[in-house]
Design a protein around this motif. Structure first.
Motif, PDB file in Angstrom:
ATOM      1  N   THR A   1      83.805  71.642  48.912  1.00  0.00           N
ATOM      2  CA  THR A   1      82.039  72.382  49.345  1.00  0.00           C
ATOM      3  C   THR A   1      81.460  71.637  50.755  1.00  0.00           C
ATOM      4  O   THR A   1      82.033  70.498  50.138  1.00  0.00           O
ATOM      5  CB  THR A   1      81.195  72.434  47.975  1.00  0.00           C
ATOM      6  OG1 THR A   1      80.212  73.678  48.338  1.00  0.00           O
ATOM      7  CG2 THR A   1      81.093  70.722  47.627  1.00  0.00           C
ATOM      8  N   GLN A   2      81.207  72.329  51.278  1.00  0.00           N
ATOM      9  CA  GLN A   2      80.570  71.597  52.437  1.00  0.00           C
ATOM     10  C   GLN A   2      78.871  70.755  52.401  1.00  0.00           C
ATOM     11  O   GLN A   2      78.209  71.977  51.433  1.00  0.00           O
ATOM     12  CB  GLN A   2      80.701  71.899  53.919  1.00  0.00           C
ATOM     13  CG  GLN A   2      79.832  71.515  55.248  1.00  0.00           C
ATOM     14  CD  GLN A   2      80.477  70.491  55.537  1.00  0.00           C
ATOM     15  OE1 GLN A   2      82.073  70.891  55.626  1.00  0.00           O
ATOM     16  NE2 GLN A   2      80.196  69.646  55.810  1.00  0.00           N
ATOM     17  N   VAL A   3      78.889  69.558  52.362  1.00  0.00           N
ATOM     18  CA  VAL A   3      77.428  69.291  52.199  1.00  0.00           C
ATOM     19  C   VAL A   3      77.157  68.851  53.629  1.00  0.00           C
ATOM     20  O   VAL A   3      77.783  67.873  54.356  1.00  0.00           O
ATOM     21  CB  VAL A   3      77.749  68.072  51.566  1.00  0.00           C
ATOM     22  CG1 VAL A   3      75.629  67.843  51.756  1.00  0.00           C
ATOM     23  CG2 VAL A   3      76.992  68.467  50.013  1.00  0.00           C
ATOM     24  N   THR A   4      76.081  69.464  54.775  1.00  0.00           N
ATOM     25  CA  THR A   4      75.783  68.964  55.519  1.00  0.00           C
ATOM     26  C   THR A   4      74.159  68.898  55.410  1.00  0.00           C
ATOM     27  O   THR A   4      72.863  69.264  55.471  1.00  0.00           O
ATOM     28  CB  THR A   4      75.838  70.444  56.462  1.00  0.00           C
ATOM     29  OG1 THR A   4      76.509  70.503  56.595  1.00  0.00           O
ATOM     30  CG2 THR A   4      74.948  69.940  58.364  1.00  0.00           C
ATOM     31  N   VAL A   5      74.051  67.420  56.032  1.00  0.00           N
ATOM     32  CA  VAL A   5      72.269  67.197  55.890  1.00  0.00           C
ATOM     33  C   VAL A   5      71.849  66.347  57.218  1.00  0.00           C
ATOM     34  O   VAL A   5      72.491  66.064  58.069  1.00  0.00           O
ATOM     35  CB  VAL A   5      72.235  65.690  55.049  1.00  0.00           C
ATOM     36  CG1 VAL A   5      71.149  65.423  55.398  1.00  0.00           C
ATOM     37  CG2 VAL A   5      73.011  65.945  54.086  1.00  0.00           C
ATOM     38  N   SER A   6      71.045  67.192  58.164  1.00  0.00           N
ATOM     39  CA  SER A   6      70.346  67.268  59.353  1.00  0.00           C
ATOM     40  C   SER A   6      69.174  66.249  59.541  1.00  0.00           C
ATOM     41  O   SER A   6      68.290  66.009  58.496  1.00  0.00           O
ATOM     42  CB  SER A   6      69.805  69.075  59.683  1.00  0.00           C
ATOM     43  OG  SER A   6      69.057  69.544  58.773  1.00  0.00           O
ATOM     44  N   SER A   7      69.159  65.405  60.670  1.00  0.00           N
ATOM     45  CA  SER A   7      67.799  64.710  60.882  1.00  0.00           C
ATOM     46  C   SER A   7      66.604  65.304  61.268  1.00  0.00           C
ATOM     47  O   SER A   7      66.503  65.805  61.655  1.00  0.00           O
ATOM     48  CB  SER A   7      69.037  63.781  61.648  1.00  0.00           C
ATOM     49  OG  SER A   7      68.868  64.117  62.675  1.00  0.00           O
TER      50      SER A   7
ATOM     51  N   GLY B   1      75.377  72.846  50.620  1.00  0.00           N
ATOM     52  CA  GLY B   1      74.783  73.604  51.708  1.00  0.00           C
ATOM     53  C   GLY B   1      74.524  72.324  52.459  1.00  0.00           C
ATOM     54  O   GLY B   1      74.821  71.675  52.941  1.00  0.00           O
ATOM     55  N   LEU B   2      73.036  73.534  53.645  1.00  0.00           N
ATOM     56  CA  LEU B   2      72.970  72.692  54.657  1.00  0.00           C
ATOM     57  C   LEU B   2      71.110  72.176  54.256  1.00  0.00           C
ATOM     58  O   LEU B   2      70.320  72.662  53.624  1.00  0.00           O
ATOM     59  CB  LEU B   2      72.315  73.284  56.104  1.00  0.00           C
ATOM     60  CG  LEU B   2      71.633  73.474  56.905  1.00  0.00           C
ATOM     61  CD1 LEU B   2      72.372  71.533  57.566  1.00  0.00           C
ATOM     62  CD2 LEU B   2      71.756  74.000  58.187  1.00  0.00           C
ATOM     63  N   VAL B   3      71.437  71.138  54.158  1.00  0.00           N
ATOM     64  CA  VAL B   3      69.727  70.128  53.596  1.00  0.00           C
ATOM     65  C   VAL B   3      69.146  69.368  54.801  1.00  0.00           C
ATOM     66  O   VAL B   3      69.890  68.845  55.361  1.00  0.00           O
ATOM     67  CB  VAL B   3      69.821  69.710  52.725  1.00  0.00           C
ATOM     68  CG1 VAL B   3      69.754  70.020  51.208  1.00  0.00           C
ATOM     69  CG2 VAL B   3      70.735  68.687  52.271  1.00  0.00           C
ATOM     70  N   GLN B   4      67.737  69.597  54.962  1.00  0.00           N
ATOM     71  CA  GLN B   4      67.655  68.150  55.595  1.00  0.00           C
ATOM     72  C   GLN B   4      67.495  66.953  55.335  1.00  0.00           C
ATOM     73  O   GLN B   4      68.144  66.630  53.863  1.00  0.00           O
ATOM     74  CB  GLN B   4      66.097  68.494  56.293  1.00  0.00           C
ATOM     75  CG  GLN B   4      66.033  69.696  56.981  1.00  0.00           C
ATOM     76  CD  GLN B   4      64.333  69.901  57.418  1.00  0.00           C
ATOM     77  OE1 GLN B   4      62.941  69.756  57.361  1.00  0.00           O
ATOM     78  NE2 GLN B   4      64.477  70.768  58.612  1.00  0.00           N
ATOM     79  N   ALA B   5      67.508  66.280  55.969  1.00  0.00           N
ATOM     80  CA  ALA B   5      67.472  64.250  55.219  1.00  0.00           C
ATOM     81  C   ALA B   5      66.102  64.038  54.096  1.00  0.00           C
ATOM     82  O   ALA B   5      65.281  64.674  54.601  1.00  0.00           O
ATOM     83  CB  ALA B   5      67.111  63.604  56.445  1.00  0.00           C
ATOM     84  N   GLY B   6      65.998  63.727  53.690  1.00  0.00           N
ATOM     85  CA  GLY B   6      65.556  63.693  52.416  1.00  0.00           C
ATOM     86  C   GLY B   6      65.621  64.222  51.564  1.00  0.00           C
ATOM     87  O   GLY B   6      64.635  63.719  50.807  1.00  0.00           O
TER      88      GLY B   6
END
Length: 129
Positions: free
Chosen positions: A123-129, A10-15
């Protein structure tokens, strides 16, 4: 027929944290190495973490040590990848893999993609800054 089905990306934020799951079927789960590769756009696939189910031995890439834990639930034939303190550079498609032969206790874990014939769909992992 061997099947590996990943979930949990999924899409998560940094940390933040994510737990990936790999549900398996079609082989003797307790005897094999199960693991994860990842591939970011434009880069080669790299090994992330593996577990040798015969004795619980594990391997982690230097880039994830201390932030990632791999575990195995033999009752569910499922391997988990708990990832914490995620960074933007962790963004990638994560693939579950299984060894095509039994790997006895103490035998070295293969960490290159060429060593695995069984792959999940990713599976896609997206980490936003």
């Amino acid at each position: 027929e061997v099947q590996l089905v990943e979930s949990g990306g999924g899409l998560v934020q940094a940390g933040e944290s994510l737990r990936l799951s790999c549900a398996t079927s079609g082989f003797t789960f307790d005897d094999h190495v199960i693991g994860w590769f990842r591939q970011a756009p434009g880069l080669e696939r790299e090994g992330v973490s593996f577990i040798r189910n015969s004795d619980g031995g594990t391997w982690y890439a230097d880039s994830v040590k201390g932030r990632v834990t791999i575990s195995s639930d033999n009752a569910k034939n499922t391997v988990y990848l708990q990832m914490s303190s995620l960074k933007p550079e962790d963004t990638a498609v994560y693939y579950c893999v299984a060894s095509d032969v039994a790997v006895p206790r103490g035998i070295a874990i293969v960490i290159v993609p060429e060593g695995y014939d069984y792959w999940g769909q990713g599976t896609q992992v997206t980490v936003s800054s």
